[in-house]
Scaffold this motif. Structure first.
Motif: not given
Length: 193
Positions: A30-31, A34, A38, A60
């Motif tokens: 997930w990170d 993200d 971003q 986030s």
């Protein structure tokens, strides 16, 4: 042979950290997703995906993120597009850069090339460092900045050292706690502060 040690270790480390980066580890965490999205949002709009203009800490869905990995990803997203590669390549680059920094730091502290070589080998083959150099965890950036800050500190370059310590805080949230403690421990030795 000593002149070839670090280049050969780096070539090997590049291979094992970049080999099949798309599939190993399987799927984007997930990170990682993200961070890359971003970076894409900042690249295309100048804003994070919540609409904040060039934020110091991009917002986030779950929290506010540290900026180093995200902003470092922006040129990689421009070059490679919106894919797995920019996110994972960021961690690999910071992980690879840490290897010669550890070598130089230990050589400076211990004045012994053999110990510096062993430290570089240990970090190159450390399962923990290897894993975090293959997926975009912010910890590889933090380690690079802290070790570079320490190297510059021991080379008597306090302004640059402080800059790298500040970047460590902006790269991984737990560094907000222990980097200031490290600086307080080192601060009495800074003659200009």
């Amino acid at each position: 042979m000593n002149r070839l040690f670090l280049p050969l270790l780096l070539v090997f480390s590049i291979f094992i950290r970049l080999y099949d980066l798309k599939n190993l580890p399987n799927g984007l965490y997930w990170d990682e997703q993200d961070t890359t999205y971003q970076a894409y949002s900042l690249l295309t709009t100048g804003r994070d995906y919540h609409g904040n203009f060039l934020p110091l800490f991009p917002h986030s869905f779950a929290d506010y993120r540290t900026p180093v990995n995200i902003y470092f990803n922006v040129p990689l997203v421009k070059f490679f597009g919106l894919s797995y590669l920019p996110s994972r390549l960021t961690a690999s680059i910071f992980g690879l850069l840490t290897i010669p920094i550890i070598y130089l730091l230990i050589k400076k502290l211990m004045k012994n090339d053999g110990n510096a070589q062993m430290a570089a080998i240990f970090i190159s083959f450390s399962p923990w460092h290897f894993l975090f150099s293959r997926y975009n965890g912010e910890i590889t950036a933090m380690l690079f900045f802290i070790f570079t800050g320490l190297l510059l500190y021991f080379r008597k370059k306090p302004i640059y050292s402080i800059l790298f310590f500040v970047l460590s805080v902006a790269s991984y949230s737990p560094a907000k706690f222990f980097t200031p403690l490290l600086f307080l421990f080192l601060r009495p030795k800074f003659k200009h502060f």
